[in-house]
Scaffold this motif. Structure first.
Motif: not given
Ligand SMILES: Nc1ncnc2c1ncn2[C@@H]1O[C@H](COP(=O)(O)OP(=O)(O)OP(=O)(O)O)[C@@H](O)[C@H]1O
Ligand SMILES: [Mg+2]
Lengths: 268, 323
Positions: B187-192, B196-199
């Motif tokens: 899975x690749x998730x995009x976020x700013x 969210x990224x850390x968790x």
């Protein structure tokens, strides 16, 4: 209608109302006259009758013109719908060199004076030997109506989220499957509206038709010729029928686009 | 299930490099987050992997196969956008059946597969609704079900939770993580959203102006950022001067504060913000770098220092990371 002094607003309203009256009075005169019992065009009509409708439907030349117009409008509107929709899709979704140039080219028949389009089509069709043929008429009307379709479909396609299509592709759907199963069902109201505009556009067309139709007679062409020759009240009956058809068609467009919540962007 | 490999991938739009020589290897079953500010090229990178766009340079491999020139249809990727991008004219069930129909799976088999997917995203009993009749969270679950129902090799998520309110977002983050682990899908998730990224992720890729800044596990990126940009983008960063002239990073949780006299350095409390379990102090240092700002986050026990009060400040040498 923000800003502006009360004066300028009143002036604008007055101009608007005047314009509307100016445009609709002829219609309001023609309709009662078509039900007149008089032998000549007189207003107000002395009595009520349906004789001019009987004259229209009883005249094989009018009926011929009617069928020609109907067949021509049907074929050319479908052709314009397919070609105009594809062009609109390519122009909205694609990014290629000459995009603006291509769009200008497709839209030209709407922008250049009709008489110039008529001369161009006359020369063009003569060159390929289709002048005075039914196919030539269909080609000419298609060319004339493509811009109408492109305008309606262009707005609809721009409003439709590209990501929905992208998701469909990622889920494995081919481009044509996506268009058929995802894009078209969602744009159906606009497709219908575009088709109506193209149909009416063809049914009402007289200038280009007069140039290239040869022996073929469409309803507006025959109306025009009749008016030049003699003032025959049958024309008021034909006019009333055309007005009725147009009003019904536009009402259908309004209802369908209104129900789909598409009215504003399409007419904007 | 497949791994993903990007080799020197670039995408130029005229003078703008939306992706600039990006290398990335995502292992099979791994959850990687691409994190970066708006316009850093996150969506561009995702659309290159999905095949919605062609790179100007570089190669993309999925499961060892070079897919650089393969169309989106042939990549077997589940894609979810922030805008959900559900098919508006289809019901929930029809949306989820769509990728199965494309694969010529129909009838009872397709139906039970679709219902299973809807169950996985905890969305049962709404099969016959239209997307317009669903809440944002429910729509996102449908989009997720549609993206996993055909057992894709890869799941690509572009800010899937961005349009949801905070509470729902946190709820769905947990579900997403569990779902990803259950399926074991790469899975690749995009976020700013750095939290969210850390968790969520096994590893984070931090992007700025189309260039990779760092690829690392969340804790490593947070505590040992590769550069100042990463340090500042992942949470609050205190920068302190080091003896060798370099600059060091101290995270707010590593700053200790106490009553005057308990440590050599002192500061004045500019602002004390109560955050539930924690209190965040905005401080102005007094000695050395006089007036320099510093943020400390300390557990709230009993009494907090008040605005204007003077406090003693300290941190361990081991908590400093040179950047
Ligand atoms: N089709 C395009 N044409 C020209 N430039 C583009 C195009 N798509 C993206 N860009 C540019 O590429 C850069 C990266 O865009 P991208 O959408 O990938 O950013 P992002 O990280 O997803 O931002 P956001 O968080 O706002 O979604 C931006 O500078 C953008 O303007
Ligand atoms: Mg984006």
């Amino acid at each position: 209608m923000t800003g502006g002094s009360p004066w300028s607003r009143r002036a604008l309203a007055a101009v608007g109302v005047f314009g509307l009256v100016f445009l609709t009075v002829p219609l309001l005169i023609v309709v009662p006259m078509s039900f007149s019992s008089a032998r000549a065009l007189t207003f107000p009509p002395p009595g009520f009758s349906l004789r001019w409708y009987a004259a229209f439907f009883g005249d094989p030349r009018w009926m011929d013109a009617m069928w020609t117009s109907a067949a021509l409008a049907s074929l050319s509107s479908i052709a314009a719908l397919v070609l105009g929709s594809l062009a609109a899709y390519g122009l909205r979704r694609g990014s290629f060199a000459g995009r603006d140039w291509a769009e200008g080219n497709f839209m030209a028949p709407l922008i250049v004076p009709t008489i110039i389009a008529a001369i161009a089509l006359y020369l063009g069709l003569a060159k390929v030997g289709l002048l005075g043929s039914f196919i030539g008429l269909v080609v000419a009307h298609t060319v004339l109506n493509v811009p109408l379709v492109m305008m309606v479909m262009g707005v609809a396609i721009r409003e439709f989220d590209l990501r929905i299509e992208q998701v469909a592709w990622s889920l494995g759907a081919s481009w044509s499957y996506t268009v058929a199963k995802v894009v078209l069902p969602n744009l159906a109201p606009s497709v219908f509206a575009a088709w109506i505009f193209a149909f009416i556009g063809s049914f009402d067309e007289v200038i280009v038709t007069s140039f290239i139709a040869g022996r073929y007679e469409t309803v507006p062409k025959r109306m025009f010729n009749e008016l030049v020759l003699e003032v025959n009240p049958t024309i008021t009956a034909v006019a009333t029928l055309l007005i009725g058809l147009t009003v019904l068609a536009l009402a259908a467009v309004t209802v369908i686009l209104g129900r789909a919540g598409k009215l504003r962007p399409t007419l904007a | 299930m497949s791994d993903i490999r990007l080799e020197g991938v670039s995408k130029r739009y005229g003078p703008v490099a939306a992706a600039d020589d990006v290398d990335l290897a995502v292992a099979q079953g791994e959850f990687v987050t691409i994190l970066g500010p708006s316009g850093s090229g996150k969506t561009t990178l995702l659309s290159l992997i999905a095949g919605l766009n062609r790179p100007t340079a570089g190669r993309i491999f999925i499961g060892g196969r070079d897919v650089t020139d393969a169309p989106a249809q042939e990549r077997n990727i589940g894609l979810v956008f922030q805008s959900y991008a559900l098919f508006p004219h289809m019901t929930v069930l029809e949306n989820v059946l769509f990728p199965l129909g494309v694969r010529k799976i129909g009838g009872a088999v397709a139906r039970s597969q679709a219902l299973d997917a809807l169950k996985l995203v905890r969305l049962e009993g709404l099969e016959d609704r239209r997307p317009s009749q669903l809440s944002g969270g429910q729509q996102q679950r449908v989009a997720l079900a549609r993206a996993i129902v055909f057992k894709p090799d890869i799941l690509l998520l572009d800010e899937p939770l961005g349009a949801l309110d905070r509470k729902l977002r946190e709820e769905l983050q947990v579900e997403l993580k569990q779902l990803q682990r259950t399926l074991g899908v790469t899975t690749i998730l995009v976020t700013h959203d750095q939290e969210e990224a850390l968790s969520l992720s096994d590893r984070i890729m931090v992007l700025d102006k189309g260039r990779t800044q760092q690829v690392a596990a969340p804790a490593e990126a947070y505590l040992k950022p590769a550069n100042r940009f990463v340090a500042e983008f992942l949470g609050i960063a205190n920068f302190v001067g080091l003896e060798d002239g370099r600059t060091g990073l101290v995270r707010p949780e590593r700053v200790r504060i106490g009553a005057i006299g308990t440590a050599a350095k002192t500061a004045r409390v500019v602002e004390a913000i109560y955050l539930g379990q924690m209190v965040r102090y905005h401080l102005a240092l007094e000695n050395g770098a006089a007036g320099a700002p510093m943020v400390a986050a300390v557990p709230f026990v009993g009494r907090a220092f008040a605005t204007g009060e003077r406090v003693a400040v300290s941190w361990e040498a081991a908590d400093i990371w040179p950047v």
